[in-house]
Design an enzyme around this catalytic site. Sequence first.
Site, PDB file in Angstrom:
ATOM      1  N   ASN A   1       0.877  -1.173   0.000  1.00 27.62           N
ATOM      2  CA  ASN A   1       0.000   0.000   0.000  1.00 27.62           C
ATOM      3  C   ASN A   1       0.912   1.220   0.000  1.00 27.62           C
ATOM      4  O   ASN A   1       1.476   1.596   1.032  1.00 27.62           O
ATOM      5  CB  ASN A   1      -0.916  -0.008   1.226  1.00 27.62           C
ATOM      6  CG  ASN A   1      -1.888   1.162   1.225  1.00 27.62           C
ATOM      7  OD1 ASN A   1      -1.555   2.284   0.851  1.00 27.62           O
ATOM      8  ND2 ASN A   1      -3.106   0.916   1.664  1.00 27.62           N
TER       9      ASN A   1
ATOM     10  N   GLU B   1      -3.697   1.807  -3.262  1.00 29.39           N
ATOM     11  CA  GLU B   1      -3.912   3.222  -2.916  1.00 29.39           C
ATOM     12  C   GLU B   1      -2.956   4.110  -3.721  1.00 29.39           C
ATOM     13  O   GLU B   1      -2.243   4.948  -3.182  1.00 29.39           O
ATOM     14  CB  GLU B   1      -3.744   3.446  -1.418  1.00 29.39           C
ATOM     15  CG  GLU B   1      -4.519   4.662  -0.933  1.00 29.39           C
ATOM     16  CD  GLU B   1      -4.555   4.785   0.586  1.00 29.39           C
ATOM     17  OE1 GLU B   1      -5.135   5.766   1.073  1.00 29.39           O
ATOM     18  OE2 GLU B   1      -4.023   3.904   1.278  1.00 29.39           O
TER      19      GLU B   1
ATOM     20  N   TYR C   1      -7.437  -3.713  -2.952  1.00 30.76           N
ATOM     21  CA  TYR C   1      -7.414  -2.708  -1.892  1.00 30.76           C
ATOM     22  C   TYR C   1      -8.828  -2.641  -1.338  1.00 30.76           C
ATOM     23  O   TYR C   1      -9.681  -1.942  -1.866  1.00 30.76           O
ATOM     24  CB  TYR C   1      -6.948  -1.349  -2.442  1.00 30.76           C
ATOM     25  CG  TYR C   1      -7.054  -0.216  -1.457  1.00 30.76           C
ATOM     26  CD1 TYR C   1      -6.610  -0.353  -0.152  1.00 30.76           C
ATOM     27  CD2 TYR C   1      -7.605   1.001  -1.831  1.00 30.76           C
ATOM     28  CE1 TYR C   1      -6.712   0.685   0.755  1.00 30.76           C
ATOM     29  CE2 TYR C   1      -7.706   2.057  -0.929  1.00 30.76           C
ATOM     30  CZ  TYR C   1      -7.248   1.890   0.356  1.00 30.76           C
ATOM     31  OH  TYR C   1      -7.362   2.924   1.255  1.00 30.76           O
TER      32      TYR C   1
ATOM     33  N   ASP D   1      -4.064  -4.996   0.526  1.00 29.97           N
ATOM     34  CA  ASP D   1      -4.537  -4.444   1.785  1.00 29.97           C
ATOM     35  C   ASP D   1      -5.989  -4.884   1.989  1.00 29.97           C
ATOM     36  O   ASP D   1      -6.894  -4.356   1.347  1.00 29.97           O
ATOM     37  CB  ASP D   1      -4.418  -2.906   1.745  1.00 29.97           C
ATOM     38  CG  ASP D   1      -4.867  -2.252   3.035  1.00 29.97           C
ATOM     39  OD1 ASP D   1      -5.240  -2.973   3.975  1.00 29.97           O
ATOM     40  OD2 ASP D   1      -4.848  -1.003   3.099  1.00 29.97           O
TER      41      ASP D   1
ATOM     42  N   ASN E   1      -7.568  -4.584   4.876  1.00 30.59           N
ATOM     43  CA  ASN E   1      -8.141  -3.656   5.858  1.00 30.59           C
ATOM     44  C   ASN E   1      -8.863  -4.377   7.002  1.00 30.59           C
ATOM     45  O   ASN E   1      -9.872  -3.886   7.515  1.00 30.59           O
ATOM     46  CB  ASN E   1      -9.100  -2.668   5.166  1.00 30.59           C
ATOM     47  CG  ASN E   1      -8.453  -1.300   4.997  1.00 30.59           C
ATOM     48  OD1 ASN E   1      -7.784  -0.810   5.908  1.00 30.59           O
ATOM     49  ND2 ASN E   1      -8.654  -0.691   3.848  1.00 30.59           N
TER      50      ASN E   1
ATOM     51  N   ASP F   1       2.446   4.676   5.183  1.00 30.35           N
ATOM     52  CA  ASP F   1       2.007   4.212   6.502  1.00 30.35           C
ATOM     53  C   ASP F   1       1.895   2.696   6.550  1.00 30.35           C
ATOM     54  O   ASP F   1       1.602   2.135   7.605  1.00 30.35           O
ATOM     55  CB  ASP F   1       0.680   4.864   6.883  1.00 30.35           C
ATOM     56  CG  ASP F   1      -0.404   4.627   5.839  1.00 30.35           C
ATOM     57  OD1 ASP F   1      -0.054   4.271   4.695  1.00 30.35           O
ATOM     58  OD2 ASP F   1      -1.591   4.808   6.150  1.00 30.35           O
ATOM     59  N   HIS F   2       2.112   2.028   5.425  1.00 33.53           N
ATOM     60  CA  HIS F   2       2.164   0.569   5.348  1.00 33.53           C
ATOM     61  C   HIS F   2       3.583   0.148   4.966  1.00 33.53           C
ATOM     62  O   HIS F   2       4.361   0.947   4.415  1.00 33.53           O
ATOM     63  CB  HIS F   2       1.195   0.031   4.299  1.00 33.53           C
ATOM     64  CG  HIS F   2      -0.249   0.202   4.651  1.00 33.53           C
ATOM     65  ND1 HIS F   2      -1.092  -0.858   4.932  1.00 33.53           N
ATOM     66  CD2 HIS F   2      -1.013   1.311   4.745  1.00 33.53           C
ATOM     67  CE1 HIS F   2      -2.301  -0.405   5.195  1.00 33.53           C
ATOM     68  NE2 HIS F   2      -2.282   0.913   5.085  1.00 33.53           N
TER      69      HIS F   2
ATOM     70  N   CYS G   1       4.219  17.560  29.991  1.00 38.36           N
ATOM     71  CA  CYS G   1       3.283  16.468  30.279  1.00 38.36           C
ATOM     72  C   CYS G   1       3.570  15.918  31.671  1.00 38.36           C
ATOM     73  O   CYS G   1       4.706  15.968  32.154  1.00 38.36           O
ATOM     74  CB  CYS G   1       3.402  15.369  29.222  1.00 38.36           C
ATOM     75  SG  CYS G   1       4.966  14.481  29.225  1.00 38.36           S
TER      76      CYS G   1
ATOM     77  N   HIS H   1       6.035  12.397  31.765  1.00 37.01           N
ATOM     78  CA  HIS H   1       7.479  12.407  31.518  1.00 37.01           C
ATOM     79  C   HIS H   1       8.124  13.753  31.822  1.00 37.01           C
ATOM     80  O   HIS H   1       9.356  13.854  31.741  1.00 37.01           O
ATOM     81  CB  HIS H   1       7.757  12.047  30.042  1.00 37.01           C
ATOM     82  CG  HIS H   1       7.065  10.810  29.569  1.00 37.01           C
ATOM     83  ND1 HIS H   1       5.880  10.841  28.867  1.00 37.01           N
ATOM     84  CD2 HIS H   1       7.382   9.493  29.715  1.00 37.01           C
ATOM     85  CE1 HIS H   1       5.503   9.615  28.577  1.00 37.01           C
ATOM     86  NE2 HIS H   1       6.385   8.764  29.081  1.00 37.01           N
TER      87      HIS H   1
ATOM     88  N   CYS I   1       1.036  14.712  24.965  1.00 34.38           N
ATOM     89  CA  CYS I   1       2.404  14.209  25.087  1.00 34.38           C
ATOM     90  C   CYS I   1       3.031  14.044  23.710  1.00 34.38           C
ATOM     91  O   CYS I   1       2.387  13.582  22.766  1.00 34.38           O
ATOM     92  CB  CYS I   1       2.397  12.872  25.829  1.00 34.38           C
ATOM     93  SG  CYS I   1       4.037  12.136  26.052  1.00 34.38           S
TER      94      CYS I   1
ATOM     95  N   CYS J   1       2.109   9.276  27.224  1.00 30.91           N
ATOM     96  CA  CYS J   1       1.229   9.264  28.395  1.00 30.91           C
ATOM     97  C   CYS J   1      -0.116   9.879  28.006  1.00 30.91           C
ATOM     98  O   CYS J   1      -0.290  10.382  26.890  1.00 30.91           O
ATOM     99  CB  CYS J   1       1.861  10.034  29.553  1.00 30.91           C
ATOM    100  SG  CYS J   1       2.109  11.800  29.237  1.00 30.91           S
TER     101      CYS J   1
END
Length: 518
Positions: free
Chosen positions: A8, A48, A156, A197, A199, A303-304, A469, A472, A495, A509
Site C-alpha cells: 500500500n 492506494e 485494496y 490491503d 483492511n 504508513d504501510h 506532560c 514524563h 504528550c 502518556c
Amino acid sequence: MLRVVSWNINGIRSPLQGAVCHESNNCANATMGRTLQELGADIVCLQETKVTRDVLTEPLAIVEGYNSYFSYSRSRSGYSGVATFCKDSATPVAAEEGLSGLFATQNGNVGCYGNMEEFTQEELRALDSEGRALLTQHKIRTQEGKEKTLTLINVYCPRVDPEKPERLTFKMRFYRLLQIRAEALLAAGSHVIILGDLNTAYRHIDHCDAVNLECFEEDPGRKWMDGLLNNLECQDGSHMGPFIDSYRYFQPQQEGAFTCWSVISGARHLNYGSRLDYVLGDRTLVMDTFQASFLLPEIMGSDHCPVGAVLNVSSVPAKHCPPLCTRFFPEFAGTQLKILRFLVPFEHKPVLKQSALQLSNQTQVQKQQNKFCVRSARTRPSPASTKRGQKNMTSYFRPSSSHLQTSSDLKLPTLPLVGTLMTIKTPEEEEIAKVVEGDIKASGAKEEKEVLTSFWRSVLAGPLPMPLCRGHREPCVMRTVKKPGPNLGRRFYMCARPQGSPSDPSSRCNFFQWTRPS
C-alpha cells in the site's frame, strides 16, 4: 523462483525515496524505477495509488523492463486505485480491471466470474468503480516441468468509517464479490493468490490493542476471513476455507508482525500497529510451491510496509502484453490524435477568388470616398486663429494681471516683535531653563525607547512555551481537532512521545490540555 510483493504505497506520485531531480519527468521515472528495484520482485502489486487516468503520467506508468496495469477510481479523483508492475520475464497472458467483469475488454480478459446473481448491475458497477481490484493471469512452470496457470488478484479492500455505517455494508459486499471471483477461478483450474490491503486485522496477534477492543472476534470482516482461510491448526473443521495466510503458515506465533501504523501518532517508532496486508494463496499452491513469506518494515515511504512471498516456480512470459497494458494507452503509445489532424486546409475555388477580389476592390474605393467626404466636411481655421497659434504650457502657470494688482494693494497687519512680548531673564535663569529642558528631553526619549522596546519584545517573543506532560515532564506538542463536532478547530496539548502500549513507559502518556478554556 518467483518473487511477488504487495505494498500500500499511499500515493504513487509522492516522492517515496526522497529523490531530488531537476526535471520532474526524469525524477518520477527514476523514483518509480528505484522503488521497483528496491523491492526486487518479479511482480509488484501496489494499492492506494491515488491516480486517475487523466493524471497518470508516462514516467510513472512506463518503466523500462516492466509492463504495468492500472485500475483507478471512476467516482473520485486522488482516491483509491491499484496497479501491478510485472517484469518482462513475467509478462501476464491476460489482465482485467475489476471483479465483476463489467470493465473487462473483449480481448485479453481473465474470465471465470462465477455466480453473481445476488448482485444487481448497479451494485456491481458501484463496487468496481472505486478501482479496488486488478487481475493478472500468468503461466508458471513447476520444478517438475508442469505448466500451470496462476491468477493474481491485487486488491485494496474498503475501510470502514465509524461515522459512515453504510461503508460497512459496502465493505462486506466487496468481500463477498472477491470470494465469488476467487473461488470461480479455482474451480476453473487456476491457482489463485489474493494479495494486498484487506483492511482487517485477522487475529489477536495481528493487532496491537486487540484486548481492549470490544467484540474483537465478532467483527464481520474477521468472520468473513474465517470462512475464506484454512486454519491448519484448527482440528474441529470450522476454518476450512480454500486459502491460506502465507505469513502465518511460516510464522504462526510471530508477535509484533505489523504492516500498518498511524503516522500522526508516530506509532511506527514503537511498532504499535496492526497487520492489514496479506499474501493469501490457495491451499495446494502454498503447501507445494511457497518457499517463504515475509514483511519489509524497514522500507519507509508509506504508513504501510511491503509484504511478499517467494514461490519455487518459474514464470513463462507471454509473447505479447494484454490490451490493458499501459504501453497501449494512446497518450503513451504515440497514437493519440492531435489537434492538427482536425485542421484541414480549405481549398478556394477560382470563382470565389475572383468575387472576393472584386469585393475587396469595391471596399477600398468606398473607403477612399468616405475619407474625402470627411476631410471636406471639416471647417478650416480662420486667419485670426492661425496668427494666435498654439498656446505655450507655461502660459497656464503665470498669474493674471488682476491678481497681481490685488496682491499689491493688499496690506498685511503688522504684529509686534516677539522679543517685545518676552520678559528679559538673567543669565542664571537661562542656565537653569536649559538644564531643565535637557532633562525633560532626555526623560522623554528614554520613556519612548522603553515603550518601543517592550512593544517589539511582545511582538517577537513567539508562542508561549509548551506545557510539560505529567507522565514524563517533557514539552508537549500542539494538535488541532479535525473531527466534526463542537470542538472542531480547537487546539490542545498532548504528550509528544509516539503512541505505544499503555504498559510501555517509553510510550505516550495520557496528558491532555486545551490551549484555551472553552
